[in-house]
Design an enzyme around this catalytic site. Structure first.
Site, short mmCIF file in Angstrom:
data_model
loop_
_atom_site.label_atom_id
_atom_site.label_comp_id
_atom_site.label_asym_id
_atom_site.label_seq_id
_atom_site.Cartn_x
_atom_site.Cartn_y
_atom_site.Cartn_z
N ASN A 159 19.18 4.98 34.93
CA ASN A 159 20.13 5.86 34.25
C ASN A 159 21.42 5.90 35.06
O ASN A 159 21.45 6.47 36.14
CB ASN A 159 19.49 7.25 34.12
CG ASN A 159 20.40 8.24 33.41
OD1 ASN A 159 21.58 7.99 33.18
ND2 ASN A 159 19.84 9.40 33.07
N HIS A 201 21.92 5.90 25.17
CA HIS A 201 21.96 6.26 26.59
C HIS A 201 20.65 5.80 27.22
O HIS A 201 19.57 6.00 26.64
CB HIS A 201 22.14 7.77 26.74
CG HIS A 201 22.03 8.23 28.16
ND1 HIS A 201 22.68 7.60 29.19
CD2 HIS A 201 21.33 9.25 28.72
CE1 HIS A 201 22.39 8.21 30.33
NE2 HIS A 201 21.56 9.21 30.07
N CYS A 260 25.82 12.78 31.27
CA CYS A 260 25.44 11.47 30.69
C CYS A 260 26.10 11.21 29.33
O CYS A 260 26.08 10.08 28.84
CB CYS A 260 23.93 11.34 30.58
SG CYS A 260 23.12 11.43 32.18
N1 COA Z 1 5.53 9.09 41.09
C1 COA Z 1 4.29 9.57 40.94
N2 COA Z 1 4.02 10.80 40.47
C2 COA Z 1 5.08 11.56 40.10
C3 COA Z 1 6.42 11.11 40.21
C4 COA Z 1 6.62 9.82 40.74
N3 COA Z 1 7.85 9.29 40.88
N4 COA Z 1 7.25 12.07 39.76
C5 COA Z 1 6.48 13.10 39.37
N5 COA Z 1 5.17 12.79 39.58
C6 COA Z 1 4.01 13.62 39.29
C7 COA Z 1 4.30 15.09 39.23
O1 COA Z 1 4.30 15.66 40.52
C8 COA Z 1 3.17 15.60 38.36
O2 COA Z 1 2.02 15.73 39.17
P1 COA Z 1 1.00 16.94 38.92
O3 COA Z 1 0.46 16.74 37.54
O4 COA Z 1 -0.02 16.73 40.01
O5 COA Z 1 1.80 18.19 39.09
C9 COA Z 1 2.90 14.46 37.39
O6 COA Z 1 3.50 13.30 38.00
C10 COA Z 1 3.50 14.66 36.01
O7 COA Z 1 4.86 15.11 36.15
P2 COA Z 1 5.79 15.30 34.90
O8 COA Z 1 7.12 15.75 35.38
O9 COA Z 1 5.10 16.12 33.87
O10 COA Z 1 5.86 13.79 34.39
P3 COA Z 1 6.49 13.24 33.05
O11 COA Z 1 5.47 12.51 32.29
O12 COA Z 1 7.29 14.28 32.34
O13 COA Z 1 7.51 12.14 33.60
C11 COA Z 1 9.90 11.95 33.95
C12 COA Z 1 8.58 12.54 34.44
C13 COA Z 1 11.00 12.45 34.85
C14 COA Z 1 9.79 10.43 34.01
C15 COA Z 1 10.12 12.39 32.47
O14 COA Z 1 9.91 13.75 32.35
C16 COA Z 1 11.50 12.07 31.99
O15 COA Z 1 11.91 10.93 31.95
N6 COA Z 1 12.22 13.11 31.54
C17 COA Z 1 13.56 12.93 31.03
C18 COA Z 1 14.50 12.91 32.17
C19 COA Z 1 15.85 12.43 31.78
O16 COA Z 1 15.96 11.54 30.99
N7 COA Z 1 16.85 13.03 32.39
C20 COA Z 1 18.19 12.65 32.20
C21 COA Z 1 18.68 13.15 30.89
S1 COA Z 1 20.28 12.51 30.68
#
Ligand code: COA
Length: 322
Positions: free
Chosen positions: A279, A249, A114
């Site tokens: 993204n 980004h 990215c």
């Molecule tokens: N819909 C519903 N529930 C979802 C889900 C979705 N699309 N994706 C994950 N969950 C669930 C998980 O299974 C987890 O459930 P559990 O508590 O029963 O185990 C819960 O939601 C929390 O998951 P978590 O991964 O801790 O959520 P989060 O608040 O961290 O949000 C992202 C997830 C991916 C949105 C967030 O972590 C994020 O944006 N991270 C940065 C990623 C990024 O920018 N990557 C590219 C970098 S260039």
């Protein structure tokens, strides 16, 4: 004699097909509100079956060339930032050169996930400063939809396809003021995408899809982008208040908001494309920059801070006077 690398044109391309959060909720166990609240994304564009990183790059590049009102033959360097090139080789830059019908030119791809466009702008700046190149086409083009596992709700909600382009020209007028690029290879396990065809034989069973520990990536991204803001300001003689626009980004609204806060900037000084693009990896900052330029928000003479963070981890910033 040293030159500034000044922006003379920008362009963008987004595939026609749109996939909304509602569409995704019919594919995996998720909801529009979960996705929007956690990420700020509502929809993303998905490339058609016959589109490639090079074909999308061509559309964006032609717009940038038209805005700059130059002959494409004047371009002497093409850098394409992509992780989703159609071929292992030739590079997307060479495929783009051929599509644009440019006879004499140097073209190569840069892969920094990215952060690819920030890396590419930094490289272009060095080549213009040394006099190696006069007119450089920088493109970020990505078909993330082909490396996403559409049955994995934790990643498929995040990514989209698109291409952004910037044309830079050697000039006496200030352009790119400073660039900073970094990498730390210690985080492979948090975010990676296997290449099964050429992986070590023992690893070939891993599918070629993005693998991410989102929560951990989130934390490192927020901390790292805070540091890059400090570094960029310290290295230039500018204050936070001198920055007119932040072009971040577009990965997650909460990460963007934390960076804007660090800069003391209102969200209306931030160019956002996340909601309807998701993204788009290396394309994201160039798509956002193009949008800000074309809708008239980013004006000549204003100071723009572009920043990105991605797999590797890689990260960096470009400070420029438009
Ligand atoms: N819909 C519903 N529930 C979802 C889900 C979705 N699309 N994706 C994950 N969950 C669930 C998980 O299974 C987890 O459930 P559990 O508590 O029963 O185990 C819960 O939601 C929390 O998951 P978590 O991964 O801790 O959520 P989060 O608040 O961290 O949000 C992202 C997830 C991916 C949105 C967030 O972590 C994020 O944006 N991270 C940065 C990623 C990024 O920018 N990557 C590219 C970098 S260039």
């Amino acid at each position: 004699m040293t030159h500034w690398a000044t922006v003379i044109g920008t362009g963008a391309y987004l595939p026609e097909m749109i996939r909304t959060n509602h569409d995704l909720s019919e594919m995996v166990d998720t909801t529009d509100s979960w996705i929007f609240e956690r990420t700020g994304i509502k929809s993303r564009h998905i490339a058609a079956a016959d589109e490639t990183a090079a074909s999308m790059a061509e559309h964006a590049s032609r717009q940038a060339i038209e805005m700059a009102a130059i002959d494409a033959q004047e371009i002497d360097l093409i850098i394409v930032a992509t992780s989703t090139s159609e071929r292992i080789y030739p590079s997307s830059a060479c495929l783009l050169q051929q599509r644009l019908g440019i006879q004499k030119c140097v073209g190569f791809d840069i892969q920094a996930a990215c952060s690819g466009a920030v890396y590419a702008l930094s490289i272009a700046d060095q080549y213009i400063k040394t006099g190696f190149a006069k007119t450089v086409l920088v493109v970020g083009s990505e078909i993330c939809s082909r490396i996403v596992d559409w049955s994995d709700r934790s990643t498929c909600i995040l990514f989209g396809d698109g291409a952004g382009a910037v044309l830079l020209s050697a000039s006496d007028r200030p352009g790119i003021l400073a660039t900073h690029i970094h990498s730390d290879g210690g985080y492979e396990d948090l975010l990676y995408c296997p290449n099964p065809q050429v992986a070590a034989v023992a690893k070939q069973s891993e599918p070629g899809f993005i693998q991410m520990r989102g929560n951990e990536v989130f934390k490192v991204a927020v901390n790292t982008l805070g540091r890059i803001v400090d570094e960029t300001l310290e290295a230039s003689d500018l204050q936070q208040s001198d920055i007119d626009w932040l072009v971040p980004h577009q990965a997650n609204m909460r990460i963007i908001a934390a960076t804007a806060k660090k800069l003391g900037m209102d969200m209306d000084q931030v160019i956002l494309t996340l909601e309807h693009q998701g993204n788009t990896s290396a394309a994201s900052v160039l798509l956002a920059f193009n949008e800000g330029v074309r809708d008239g928000r980013i004006q000549r003479g204003q100071i723009v801070l572009i920043e990105a963070f991605g797999a590797g981890f890689t990260w960096g910033s470009v400070l420029l006077k438009y």
